[in-house]
Design a protein around this motif. Structure first.
Motif, PDB file in Angstrom:
ATOM      1  N   UNK A  26      54.226  33.943  17.018  1.00 44.55           N
ATOM      2  CA  UNK A  26      53.789  35.221  16.543  1.00 44.55           C
ATOM      3  C   UNK A  26      53.265  35.862  18.170  1.00 44.55           C
ATOM      4  N   UNK A  43      52.392  40.311  24.384  1.00 42.27           N
ATOM      5  CA  UNK A  43      53.365  41.599  23.423  1.00 42.27           C
ATOM      6  C   UNK A  43      53.301  42.601  24.020  1.00 42.27           C
ATOM      7  N   UNK A  55      56.875  44.292  26.166  1.00 41.50           N
ATOM      8  CA  UNK A  55      57.240  45.372  26.159  1.00 41.50           C
ATOM      9  C   UNK A  55      57.069  45.922  27.262  1.00 41.50           C
ATOM     10  N   UNK A 113      59.934  44.495  28.771  1.00 40.60           N
ATOM     11  CA  UNK A 113      61.612  45.054  27.995  1.00 40.60           C
ATOM     12  C   UNK A 113      61.436  46.756  28.939  1.00 40.60           C
ATOM     13  N   UNK A 126      63.305  46.345  31.874  1.00 39.49           N
ATOM     14  CA  UNK A 126      64.375  45.916  32.206  1.00 39.49           C
ATOM     15  C   UNK A 126      65.522  47.012  31.383  1.00 39.49           C
ATOM     16  N   UNK A 159      63.150  33.654  25.927  1.00 40.51           N
ATOM     17  CA  UNK A 159      61.646  33.560  25.217  1.00 40.51           C
ATOM     18  C   UNK A 159      61.707  32.733  24.333  1.00 40.51           C
ATOM     19  N   UNK A 215      61.470  35.891  21.871  1.00 41.48           N
ATOM     20  CA  UNK A 215      62.389  36.187  21.746  1.00 41.48           C
ATOM     21  C   UNK A 215      62.942  36.405  20.374  1.00 41.48           C
ATOM     22  N   UNK A 216      62.939  37.510  19.824  1.00 43.87           N
ATOM     23  CA  UNK A 216      63.194  37.594  18.108  1.00 43.87           C
ATOM     24  C   UNK A 216      64.934  37.632  17.382  1.00 43.87           C
ATOM     25  N   UNK A 217      65.357  37.822  18.552  1.00 43.79           N
ATOM     26  CA  UNK A 217      67.046  38.275  17.953  1.00 43.79           C
ATOM     27  C   UNK A 217      67.648  37.431  17.975  1.00 43.79           C
ATOM     28  N   UNK A 218      67.004  36.153  18.926  1.00 44.83           N
ATOM     29  CA  UNK A 218      68.282  35.471  19.139  1.00 44.83           C
ATOM     30  C   UNK A 218      67.511  34.225  18.409  1.00 44.83           C
TER      31      UNK A 218
END
Lengths: 519, 247
Positions: B170, B176, B180, B183, B186, B227, B230-233
């Motif tokens: 978190x 964050x 952002x 992100x 990129x 990172x 990195x939430x998704x992976x």
């Protein structure tokens, strides 16, 4: 405050050595006064300190911070004033009436001097039975006036003190009649207004004693302070929670007409009190709401909202409008038809309220808009294309919390079609996409982070709309950009199970393993 | 776009419905307006200063709306809703001094430290002790492996199936915002979905390869893709995941 210190210098030398103690007591007094003051401010009761005729013989003291000594003195004076009244009432000889009036006047002055009258002392000394006697039929006006005034202020304070007026109520109601002189009727109305403002129990007593019809009739004339006081007293009398009184009031002959007349033409002060009557009529009684809507009350309400700048007036007028919209679906479906002039008028004044500086107006105007936005597709389109939306978007990011919550309701309602049976309501994609493109999503995600359950729910529900409804699967990306995942993940250790399930559900469905990250 | 996902929450999500909201006259919704009415009516008589008025309104508003922190086990009284964010940042972002992952309670942090940075812990695990505590305070159950605890969290406590305690990070607000920004910078480069697919495939390949290793079940993977935040992976062994349909 300066007075206090000079006064203490003039006192005994003994006092100065215990100066600390006195100062401490004064400070303590200030704290109690602070609390009392707060409570007296919030109460729906009003002290009468200046008579209708502008009685200038008593200097109105603004210093509430009485020392203990001054307080004791006032109490003592009050007790002896009551004693004086007692003997005056008993006295049968020559000049009895004048004696009584003088004694009453003295007591009245003591009860009007400060913001915290010596009510307890008066009650303890036995004032009530004496005052009741002074209200007897056939008494001269002056006597009735002073007695009613004393009772008004006794009733303006704590609950037990107000309840002490019970024996006097039937007489106070009786003197509301058309045979009474206006000042007497007004003062009795004021006393009864304070009693009604105490609570449901006393309201029911007054209603059973027939207080409503005479008070209602006092509202019929075109102007005067009596009309205003009667309207205020009525608003306290009908505020429920039982809707019976409200329903009864609207049925009294001439009342509906008087309400409309005052809303249209009377000065702002009077219109304010009448508007509060409408607030309670529309909040409590479906019957009254129907009658009011059919009689075209919306027009004068809109007119006042458009032209007035008095916050006192705008609050009850706006709320009346809100109650009429919320209370009866006919309002939105048969009166506020998109395309009709009244509808444009309503939207326009609601926009004006959104632009105002006042918190209450912004919040309640948003509430009204949210209810109109809960109507048909045409209503949603009407609001969507109005000046309201840019204002709402700005409020969603900058306004205080309670306003943001209401704004959220409006925006969300614009994106969802009217509820039709079971299942997911359909989205209005055009509105959703546009609002999201104009940046509303971050405001909703902020709500998810709130500690307020309702707000968090709204945030999650709107996020679901975005996740579901944005074209090209853009939803998840947009939500992530605004730290939505983060916000939802907080719920894993949140104590509210519903919110946990909602948040977890969305995370699972849209941000599962398959969700890639754009790094 | 039929989403066939087997999470239990699908059918019970309370979707946004557009309804009219009505309030009783004594509803707290109206209290600030009622307060305003009385203040305005008595203002002259009571000689209130602007300051006093604002203070009073604030006091009464806050009294009526006493909020308590909703994070499990906290219960701290918040003076206002606005305070919650500050309180959260101060109390619920316990960060690990070794790897800087952030947790909402010190208990979770200490569980993390044992599980991730304590070789003694790992030694006991290897010898078969049930070391993995349930994360829900008061539950008390312990498990011999990470996967077991994970399954328990999903089954008994309705955690999202994609929840991953080890990789739960978190990031602080600063981080964050930085993320952002990065992100957004990129974003343009990554619009091509094909690029993402390739990434995913590579990751998937790794994941399935690792999951086939016999010892991988008991230890949390040290693989963290991209990172930390990195939430998704996130890595969750395939073996406990039902097959999911790709969007």
């Amino acid at each position: 405050m300066a007075d206090d210190s000079t006064a203490s210098h003039r006192r005994d030398p003994i006092k100065s050595s215990v100066g600390n103690v006195a100062a401490q007591r004064r400070r303590q007094n200030a704290v109690t006064v602070g609390k009392e003051r707060r409570e007296s401010l919030v109460r729906a009761k009003r002290l009468c300190r200046v008579g209708a005729t502008g009685d200038g013989d008593v200097p109105v003291e603004e210093n509430d911070m009485m020392t203990d000594e001054e307080g004791f003195l006032l109490d003592a004076q009050t007790s002896s004033a009551v004693e004086e009244l007692k003997s005056a009432v008993a006295y049968q000889g020559k000049g009895a009436m004048q004696k009584r009036v003088n004694a009453l006047r003295e007591l009245r002055r003591l009860l009007s001097k400060s913001e915290f009258p010596p009510v307890e002392a008066a009650l303890k000394a036995g004032a009530i039975p004496l005052l009741v006697q002074c209200l007897s039929f056939g008494s001269p006006d002056e006597q009735l006036l002073e007695a009613a005034w004393c009772l008004t202020n006794i009733a303006a304070g704590k609950p037990e003190e107000t309840k002490a007026l019970l024996p006097a109520l039937p007489l106070l109601v009786a003197h509301l009649g058309e045979k009474s002189s206006l000042p007497v009727a007004e003062q009795c109305a004021w006393a009864l207004g304070n009693v009604a403002g105490e609570g449901e129990e006393l309201r029911n007593v007054l209603l059973s004693q027939g207080a409503l019809p005479p008070l209602a009739r006092m509202m019929l004339p075109n102007k005067g302070s009596t009309v205003r006081t009667a309207a205020w007293a009525l608003s306290n009398l009908i505020k429920g929670p039982d809707p019976k009184a409200a329903t009864e009031l609207i049925k009294v002959d001439g009342v509906l007409d008087a309400i409309l007349r005052h809303l249209r033409k009377s000065d702002e002060e009077l219109a304010t009190e009448v508007a509060w009557v409408v607030v309670y009529l529309s909040a409590l009684s479906n019957f009254a709401t129907g009658v009011l809507v059919k009689s075209d009350v919306l027009q004068p309400l809109v007119e006042r909202l458009a032209t007035s700048n008095s916050l006192q007036l705008l609050i009850p007028v706006l709320r009346s409008l809100g109650n009429l919209v919320a209370g009866d679906s006919h309002t939105t479906s048969t009166v506020l038809i998109p395309g009709h002039e009244i509808t444009y008028g309503v939207i326009k004044v609601l926009v004006k309220c959104l632009k105002s500086d006042h918190r209450v107006l912004k919040k309640e105007a948003s509430w009204v808009l949210s209810n109109i936005a809960a109507g048909s597709i045409e209503h949603k389109q009407l609001i969507y294309s109005s000046e309201a939306v840019p204002l709402l978007l700005r409020l969603l990011s900058t306004a205080p919390f309670d306003i943001r919550k209401e704004v959220a309701y409006v925006l969300g309602n614009l994106c969802v079609a009217p509820t039709a049976g079971e299942g997911k309501p359909n989205l209005i994609n055009e509105h959703l996409v546009s609002l999201v493109q104009r940046g509303c999503l971050s405001g909703f995600i902020d709500l998810i982070r709130s500690a307020d359950i309702e707000a968090a729910r709204l945030g999650l529900q709107f996020t679901e709309l975005v996740l579901r409804g944005m074209p090209n699967g853009d939803g998840p990306k947009l939500v992530e950009q605004e730290d939505g995942i983060d916000a939802m993940e907080r719920y894993q250790f949140h104590e509210n199970e519903d919110l946990r399930n909602m948040a977890n559900g969305l995370v699972d469905k849209y941000f599962g393993e398959d969700y890639g990250v754009n790094e | 776009m039929a989403m066939v996902v087997d999470y239990k929450h699908e059918s019970s999500f309370p979707y946004w419905t557009s309804v009219c909201r009505r309030f009783e006259p004594d509803s707290p919704f109206f209290s600030s307006g009622n307060l305003e009415r009385e203040l305005l009516a008595k203002q002259v008589a009571l000689d209130l200063t602007e300051d006093e008025r604002n203070q009073l309104e604030k006091m009464i508003d806050n009294d009526a709306r006493s909020v308590f922190c909703p994070i499990v086990g906290c219960g701290a009284r918040l003076t206002s809703l606005e305070d919650f964010e500050d309180h959260y940042a101060a109390r619920h972002t316990a960060s690990c001094s070794v790897c800087s992952r952030v947790y909402p309670t010190s208990r979770l942090l200490s569980i993390h430290v044992s599980e991730a940075h304590d070789s003694f812990f790992q030694a006991k695990v290897a010898r078969g002790y049930a070391m993995y505590e349930c994360l829900v305070e008061g539950c008390g159950l312990k498990f011999k492996n990470y996967k077991g605890r994970q399954q328990h969290l999903v089954d008994k406590h309705k955690f999202p199936t994609s929840f991953d305690f080890f990789n739960k990070a978190h990031p602080s607000k600063k981080k964050r915002l930085k993320n952002q920004q990065k992100r957004r910078m990129h974003k343009k480069d990554e619009e091509t979905s094909s690029k993402m697919e390739v990434e995913n495939e590579t990751i998937d390949g790794l994941v399935s390869a690792v999951s086939k290793l016999s010892t991988s079940d008991s230890s949390p993977s040290n693989i963290s893709f991209g990172r930390r935040n990195a939430r998704g992976l996130t890595f969750v062994p395939r073996s406990i995941q039902p097959p999911r349909e790709k969007k």
